[in-house]
Scaffold this motif. Sequence first.
Motif, PDB file in Angstrom:
ATOM      1  N   ALA A 183       0.826  -1.206   0.000  1.00  0.00           N
ATOM      2  CA  ALA A 183       0.000   0.000   0.000  1.00  0.00           C
ATOM      3  C   ALA A 183       0.864   1.261   0.000  1.00  0.00           C
ATOM      4  O   ALA A 183       0.507   2.265  -0.635  1.00  0.00           O
ATOM      5  N   ARG A 184       1.981   1.227   0.687  1.00  0.00           N
ATOM      6  CA  ARG A 184       2.882   2.385   0.678  1.00  0.00           C
ATOM      7  C   ARG A 184       3.458   2.628  -0.722  1.00  0.00           C
ATOM      8  O   ARG A 184       3.601   3.767  -1.160  1.00  0.00           O
ATOM      9  N   ARG A 185       3.765   1.552  -1.425  1.00  0.00           N
ATOM     10  CA  ARG A 185       4.252   1.708  -2.807  1.00  0.00           C
ATOM     11  C   ARG A 185       3.165   2.304  -3.697  1.00  0.00           C
ATOM     12  O   ARG A 185       3.446   3.180  -4.526  1.00  0.00           O
ATOM     13  N   ALA A 186       1.937   1.802  -3.536  1.00  0.00           N
ATOM     14  CA  ALA A 186       0.831   2.316  -4.357  1.00  0.00           C
ATOM     15  C   ALA A 186       0.579   3.795  -4.046  1.00  0.00           C
ATOM     16  O   ALA A 186       0.307   4.591  -4.957  1.00  0.00           O
ATOM     17  N   ARG A 187       0.671   4.171  -2.794  1.00  0.00           N
ATOM     18  CA  ARG A 187       0.448   5.572  -2.441  1.00  0.00           C
ATOM     19  C   ARG A 187       1.572   6.457  -2.971  1.00  0.00           C
ATOM     20  O   ARG A 187       1.327   7.580  -3.443  1.00  0.00           O
ATOM     21  N   ALA A 188       2.820   5.961  -2.903  1.00  0.00           N
ATOM     22  CA  ALA A 188       3.942   6.750  -3.426  1.00  0.00           C
ATOM     23  C   ALA A 188       3.834   6.935  -4.940  1.00  0.00           C
ATOM     24  O   ALA A 188       4.266   7.967  -5.475  1.00  0.00           O
ATOM     25  N   ALA A 189       3.231   5.951  -5.627  1.00  0.00           N
ATOM     26  CA  ALA A 189       3.054   6.061  -7.072  1.00  0.00           C
ATOM     27  C   ALA A 189       1.827   6.879  -7.455  1.00  0.00           C
ATOM     28  O   ALA A 189       1.560   7.076  -8.644  1.00  0.00           O
ATOM     29  N   GLY A 190       1.056   7.339  -6.473  1.00  0.00           N
ATOM     30  CA  GLY A 190      -0.137   8.132  -6.758  1.00  0.00           C
ATOM     31  C   GLY A 190      -1.351   7.320  -7.162  1.00  0.00           C
ATOM     32  O   GLY A 190      -2.318   7.875  -7.679  1.00  0.00           O
ATOM     33  N   LEU A 191      -1.333   6.001  -6.925  1.00  0.00           N
ATOM     34  CA  LEU A 191      -2.456   5.150  -7.324  1.00  0.00           C
ATOM     35  C   LEU A 191      -3.512   5.044  -6.228  1.00  0.00           C
ATOM     36  O   LEU A 191      -4.712   5.068  -6.505  1.00  0.00           O
ATOM     37  N   LEU A 192      -3.074   4.914  -4.998  1.00  0.00           N
ATOM     38  CA  LEU A 192      -4.004   4.722  -3.891  1.00  0.00           C
ATOM     39  C   LEU A 192      -4.570   6.075  -3.465  1.00  0.00           C
ATOM     40  O   LEU A 192      -3.895   6.873  -2.813  1.00  0.00           O
ATOM     41  N   VAL A 193      -5.797   6.330  -3.862  1.00  0.00           N
ATOM     42  CA  VAL A 193      -6.431   7.621  -3.561  1.00  0.00           C
ATOM     43  C   VAL A 193      -7.656   7.458  -2.668  1.00  0.00           C
ATOM     44  O   VAL A 193      -8.175   8.445  -2.153  1.00  0.00           O
ATOM     45  N   GLU A 194      -8.096   6.228  -2.448  1.00  0.00           N
ATOM     46  CA  GLU A 194      -9.289   5.987  -1.630  1.00  0.00           C
ATOM     47  C   GLU A 194      -8.982   4.901  -0.611  1.00  0.00           C
ATOM     48  O   GLU A 194      -8.563   3.801  -0.971  1.00  0.00           O
ATOM     49  N   GLY A 195      -9.193   5.218   0.648  1.00  0.00           N
ATOM     50  CA  GLY A 195      -9.016   4.219   1.699  1.00  0.00           C
ATOM     51  C   GLY A 195      -7.808   4.416   2.575  1.00  0.00           C
ATOM     52  O   GLY A 195      -7.510   3.548   3.397  1.00  0.00           O
ATOM     53  N   VAL A 196      -7.099   5.524   2.421  1.00  0.00           N
ATOM     54  CA  VAL A 196      -5.929   5.771   3.288  1.00  0.00           C
ATOM     55  C   VAL A 196      -6.343   5.847   4.760  1.00  0.00           C
ATOM     56  O   VAL A 196      -5.660   5.279   5.620  1.00  0.00           O
ATOM     57  N   PRO A 197      -7.451   6.519   5.121  1.00  0.00           N
ATOM     58  CA  PRO A 197      -7.858   6.517   6.531  1.00  0.00           C
ATOM     59  C   PRO A 197      -8.164   5.117   7.068  1.00  0.00           C
ATOM     60  O   PRO A 197      -7.905   4.828   8.236  1.00  0.00           O
ATOM     61  N   VAL A 198      -8.702   4.232   6.215  1.00  0.00           N
ATOM     62  CA  VAL A 198      -8.984   2.864   6.651  1.00  0.00           C
ATOM     63  C   VAL A 198      -7.690   2.146   6.999  1.00  0.00           C
ATOM     64  O   VAL A 198      -7.585   1.475   8.036  1.00  0.00           O
ATOM     65  N   LEU A 199      -6.679   2.295   6.160  1.00  0.00           N
ATOM     66  CA  LEU A 199      -5.388   1.666   6.429  1.00  0.00           C
ATOM     67  C   LEU A 199      -4.724   2.275   7.664  1.00  0.00           C
ATOM     68  O   LEU A 199      -4.081   1.564   8.443  1.00  0.00           O
ATOM     69  N   ARG A 200      -4.880   3.587   7.828  1.00  0.00           N
ATOM     70  CA  ARG A 200      -4.294   4.233   9.005  1.00  0.00           C
ATOM     71  C   ARG A 200      -4.945   3.711  10.286  1.00  0.00           C
ATOM     72  O   ARG A 200      -4.260   3.450  11.287  1.00  0.00           O
ATOM     73  N   GLU A 201      -6.250   3.529  10.249  1.00  0.00           N
ATOM     74  CA  GLU A 201      -6.947   2.992  11.423  1.00  0.00           C
ATOM     75  C   GLU A 201      -6.516   1.561  11.712  1.00  0.00           C
ATOM     76  O   GLU A 201      -6.320   1.166  12.878  1.00  0.00           O
ATOM     77  N   LEU A 202      -6.361   0.767  10.655  1.00  0.00           N
ATOM     78  CA  LEU A 202      -5.874  -0.597  10.840  1.00  0.00           C
ATOM     79  C   LEU A 202      -4.466  -0.610  11.436  1.00  0.00           C
ATOM     80  O   LEU A 202      -4.165  -1.409  12.324  1.00  0.00           O
ATOM     81  N   ALA A 203      -3.620   0.285  10.955  1.00  0.00           N
ATOM     82  CA  ALA A 203      -2.249   0.345  11.460  1.00  0.00           C
ATOM     83  C   ALA A 203      -2.224   0.675  12.944  1.00  0.00           C
ATOM     84  O   ALA A 203      -1.470   0.070  13.719  1.00  0.00           O
ATOM     85  N   GLU A 204      -3.064   1.629  13.356  1.00  0.00           N
ATOM     86  CA  GLU A 204      -3.102   1.988  14.767  1.00  0.00           C
ATOM     87  C   GLU A 204      -3.598   0.823  15.622  1.00  0.00           C
ATOM     88  O   GLU A 204      -3.057   0.554  16.694  1.00  0.00           O
ATOM     89  N   THR A 205      -4.603   0.107  15.122  1.00  0.00           N
ATOM     90  CA  THR A 205      -5.144  -1.023  15.885  1.00  0.00           C
ATOM     91  C   THR A 205      -4.145  -2.165  15.983  1.00  0.00           C
ATOM     92  O   THR A 205      -3.895  -2.704  17.071  1.00  0.00           O
ATOM     93  N   ILE A 206      -3.566  -2.536  14.839  1.00  0.00           N
ATOM     94  CA  ILE A 206      -2.665  -3.691  14.818  1.00  0.00           C
ATOM     95  C   ILE A 206      -1.352  -3.379  15.507  1.00  0.00           C
ATOM     96  O   ILE A 206      -0.867  -4.160  16.343  1.00  0.00           O
ATOM     97  N   ASP A 207      -0.761  -2.235  15.201  1.00  0.00           N
ATOM     98  CA  ASP A 207       0.512  -1.883  15.829  1.00  0.00           C
ATOM     99  C   ASP A 207       0.343  -1.658  17.323  1.00  0.00           C
ATOM    100  O   ASP A 207       1.224  -2.000  18.120  1.00  0.00           O
ATOM    101  N   GLY A 208      -0.807  -1.096  17.734  1.00  0.00           N
ATOM    102  CA  GLY A 208      -1.052  -0.917  19.159  1.00  0.00           C
ATOM    103  C   GLY A 208      -1.179  -2.237  19.888  1.00  0.00           C
ATOM    104  O   GLY A 208      -0.641  -2.420  20.979  1.00  0.00           O
ATOM    105  N   GLY A 209      -1.875  -3.199  19.271  1.00  0.00           N
ATOM    106  CA  GLY A 209      -1.993  -4.522  19.881  1.00  0.00           C
ATOM    107  C   GLY A 209      -0.664  -5.224  19.961  1.00  0.00           C
ATOM    108  O   GLY A 209      -0.334  -5.875  20.966  1.00  0.00           O
ATOM    109  N   SER A 210       0.158  -5.104  18.913  1.00  0.00           N
ATOM    110  CA  SER A 210       1.490  -5.723  18.940  1.00  0.00           C
ATOM    111  C   SER A 210       2.354  -5.090  20.023  1.00  0.00           C
ATOM    112  O   SER A 210       3.102  -5.776  20.720  1.00  0.00           O
TER     113      SER A 210
END
Length: 240
Positions: A183-210
Amino acid sequence: MRRHQERSAIQAGYRRTGSIRPRPARRSGYASAARGTAPGAKPIPATGAAALPGERVLAGDRDWPRRFRFAVWSACALLGALLLLDGAAGTLTPVRGLVWAAFALAAFAVLLPRRVTAGDGWLAVRGPLREQRVDTARLVSVWSAHGTEPRLVLRDASGARAEFDPRVLADNPLLWHRLDVGARRARAAGLLVEGVPVLRELAETIDGGSAREILALPARQQDQRQDRQQDRQQDRRENA
């Protein structure tokens, strides 16, 4: 004798033409396989097929085998119970047995969990009938679908789509890491334009649990050491 004749013939040809005609090179498997291909095309080995780059599975759902066994045992138990009850009632026939078998098979298909795997630049979700695969480095959208159970839906630039339970990512950090890298590669290439907040929320949940698990690990280890020390002290008292 034969070698002597060949050597004499070569020397005779050299006297006539002033040069020795080189012997044709032996064709390898690559050269043989390249016959009839377009100029500049990459030769294909004559035998065997090379693995495509990035096809190696680097992460998967560690809990999937246990859930698969549960689905198998549940379907078998259901089929056994239905046959036993029908047989005890005296109404069991071959046709009814096939109906109960089909019913148990349908229950197995419902209980069978989707298997999520990931590699370098891809994520696949395998269901009972087909496999969904997306290119994580070319993601264009990510969104959450809320229904009877949560679903994370991924779609890449080619239109491919994959849908699975996001709790699998929380239970398998390596899977989340492969998705996050793509997803980071897709965002750096300008492809990922929808769903960044969803991934950010997942990152906070998963990284916080870890992080909580890592912080709780020393405490668990200390408790285990204290338990072992108490056991040794109790053994000494009993031996004394």
